[in-house]
Design a protein around this motif. Structure first.
Motif, PDB file in Angstrom:
ATOM      1  N   TYR A  22     -11.969  38.510 -65.083  1.00 35.48           N
ATOM      2  CA  TYR A  22     -10.444  38.101 -65.562  1.00 35.48           C
ATOM      3  C   TYR A  22      -9.188  38.702 -64.759  1.00 35.48           C
ATOM      4  O   TYR A  22      -8.408  37.877 -64.529  1.00 35.48           O
ATOM      5  N   ASP A  23      -9.497  39.763 -64.185  1.00 33.04           N
ATOM      6  CA  ASP A  23      -8.473  40.397 -63.111  1.00 33.04           C
ATOM      7  C   ASP A  23      -8.374  39.470 -62.152  1.00 33.04           C
ATOM      8  O   ASP A  23      -7.304  39.428 -61.569  1.00 33.04           O
ATOM      9  N   SER A  24      -9.476  39.036 -61.623  1.00 34.09           N
ATOM     10  CA  SER A  24      -9.447  38.167 -60.433  1.00 34.09           C
ATOM     11  C   SER A  24      -8.687  36.900 -60.658  1.00 34.09           C
ATOM     12  O   SER A  24      -7.867  36.570 -60.004  1.00 34.09           O
ATOM     13  N   GLU A  25      -9.176  36.275 -61.902  1.00 31.34           N
ATOM     14  CA  GLU A  25      -8.540  35.168 -62.081  1.00 31.34           C
ATOM     15  C   GLU A  25      -7.012  35.332 -62.481  1.00 31.34           C
ATOM     16  O   GLU A  25      -6.146  34.516 -62.058  1.00 31.34           O
ATOM     17  N   ILE A  26      -6.784  36.469 -63.276  1.00 36.55           N
ATOM     18  CA  ILE A  26      -5.326  36.550 -63.351  1.00 36.55           C
ATOM     19  C   ILE A  26      -4.450  36.785 -62.181  1.00 36.55           C
ATOM     20  O   ILE A  26      -3.619  36.136 -61.963  1.00 36.55           O
ATOM     21  N   GLN A  27      -5.155  37.199 -61.080  1.00 34.96           N
ATOM     22  CA  GLN A  27      -4.330  37.775 -59.743  1.00 34.96           C
ATOM     23  C   GLN A  27      -4.326  36.308 -58.945  1.00 34.96           C
ATOM     24  O   GLN A  27      -3.206  36.203 -58.339  1.00 34.96           O
ATOM     25  N   SER A  28      -5.270  35.489 -59.025  1.00 34.61           N
ATOM     26  CA  SER A  28      -5.289  34.113 -58.668  1.00 34.61           C
ATOM     27  C   SER A  28      -4.072  33.176 -59.027  1.00 34.61           C
ATOM     28  O   SER A  28      -3.400  32.551 -58.378  1.00 34.61           O
ATOM     29  N   LEU A  29      -4.046  33.384 -60.396  1.00 36.54           N
ATOM     30  CA  LEU A  29      -3.282  32.611 -61.320  1.00 36.54           C
ATOM     31  C   LEU A  29      -1.773  33.317 -60.823  1.00 36.54           C
ATOM     32  O   LEU A  29      -0.678  32.456 -60.734  1.00 36.54           O
ATOM     33  N   LYS A  30      -1.686  34.412 -60.708  1.00 40.37           N
ATOM     34  CA  LYS A  30      -0.306  35.259 -60.392  1.00 40.37           C
ATOM     35  C   LYS A  30       0.183  34.499 -58.913  1.00 40.37           C
ATOM     36  O   LYS A  30       1.416  34.322 -58.850  1.00 40.37           O
ATOM     37  N   GLN A  31      -0.910  34.643 -57.974  1.00 41.14           N
ATOM     38  CA  GLN A  31      -0.416  33.975 -56.944  1.00 41.14           C
ATOM     39  C   GLN A  31       0.349  32.473 -56.813  1.00 41.14           C
ATOM     40  O   GLN A  31       0.814  31.849 -56.147  1.00 41.14           O
ATOM     41  N   GLN A  32      -0.510  31.703 -57.617  1.00 42.85           N
ATOM     42  CA  GLN A  32      -0.362  30.674 -57.926  1.00 42.85           C
ATOM     43  C   GLN A  32       0.915  30.111 -58.449  1.00 42.85           C
ATOM     44  O   GLN A  32       1.953  29.190 -58.170  1.00 42.85           O
ATOM     45  N   LEU A  33       1.256  31.176 -59.273  1.00 44.82           N
ATOM     46  CA  LEU A  33       2.410  31.112 -60.135  1.00 44.82           C
ATOM     47  C   LEU A  33       3.656  31.266 -58.984  1.00 44.82           C
ATOM     48  O   LEU A  33       4.647  30.669 -59.135  1.00 44.82           O
ATOM     49  N   GLU A  34       3.639  32.369 -58.055  1.00 42.96           N
ATOM     50  CA  GLU A  34       4.540  32.273 -57.041  1.00 42.96           C
ATOM     51  C   GLU A  34       4.833  30.971 -56.345  1.00 42.96           C
ATOM     52  O   GLU A  34       6.197  30.741 -55.603  1.00 42.96           O
ATOM     53  N   ALA A  35       3.896  30.004 -56.211  1.00 37.75           N
ATOM     54  CA  ALA A  35       4.013  28.781 -55.340  1.00 37.75           C
ATOM     55  C   ALA A  35       4.244  27.548 -56.307  1.00 37.75           C
ATOM     56  O   ALA A  35       3.859  26.484 -55.581  1.00 37.75           O
ATOM     57  N   SER A  36       4.068  27.910 -57.520  1.00 36.49           N
ATOM     58  CA  SER A  36       4.083  26.692 -58.610  1.00 36.49           C
ATOM     59  C   SER A  36       5.361  26.701 -59.500  1.00 36.49           C
ATOM     60  O   SER A  36       5.704  28.032 -59.952  1.00 36.49           O
TER      61      SER A  36
END
Length: 206
Positions: A22-36
């Protein structure tokens, strides 16, 4: 105990893996959030994953607590079962001893009855044949009374032994009834314990 320890270790590793995932997916989503531009959806998804992780952890913890409680109850009931089994064994041995004593008393009373009958016959014969009837009568009557007193005393002791034997047998019956109840309770608790462990395994697989 070894199996339960392994199960707890699997729980811990599973939770750690879940957290890492979950931490990995949350981190990935946060990165997507910056570009989305869809930042609201990403935030909601992060919150859902975090809530799911917390719920899974709480559920596993609750099952472990229930498991520990059932283990403690099973141990306590087993101790009571062993204690009652020991008491039952002691009562059974005592009953056997009392039955032996009871049988010996019966034999003694039978011998006394035979002696009493012989003495009565001798008393009648002496009364008919003796020239000094009064003297012989007193002597024989004294012997008769002594033997009769011994017979009555043994008869009372015999009744006391019978009463004690009956009381002890009732106690043994009560102990055996309690043992049967404890066996059923232990089987019920062990079944609950297996159900909890099964739920744990299903939760881990999920």
């Amino acid at each position: 105990n070894r199996i339960r320890q392994n199960l707890r270790e699997k729980h811990a590793r599973h939770i750690a893996d879940l957290r890492a995932y979950y931490d990995s997916e949350i981190q990935s989503l946060k990165q997507q959030l910056e570009a989305s531009l869809c930042h609201l959806y990403v935030l909601n998804r992060c919150e859902q994953l975090d809530a799911a992780l917390n719920e899974a952890s709480a559920r596993i913890k609750a099952l472990e607590n229930k498991n520990n409680l059932l283990e403690k109850q099973v141990a306590e009931w087993r101790e009571r079962f062993h204690a009652l089994s020991s008491t039952s064994k002691v009562l059974q041995e005592r009953i056997e001893e009392m039955r032996t004593t009871h049988k010996e008393k019966d034999n003694t009373i039978s011998r006394l009855q035979s002696r009493l009958k012989e003495l009565e016959e001798a008393f009648e014969k002496a009364y008919k044949l003796s020239d000094n009837k009064n003297t012989r009568l007193k002597e024989e009557n004294k012997m008769f009374q002594n033997l009769l007193g011994e017979y009555e005393s043994l008869g009372k002791e015999h009744e006391r032994v019978k009463d004690t034997l009956n009381t002890t047998e009732n106690k043994l019956l009560d102990a055996n009834t309690q043992i049967s109840d404890l066996k059923r309770t232990i089987l019920k608790l062990e079944a609950q314990l297996k159900q909890v462990e099964h739920e744990n395994m299903l939760k881990l697989r999920h």
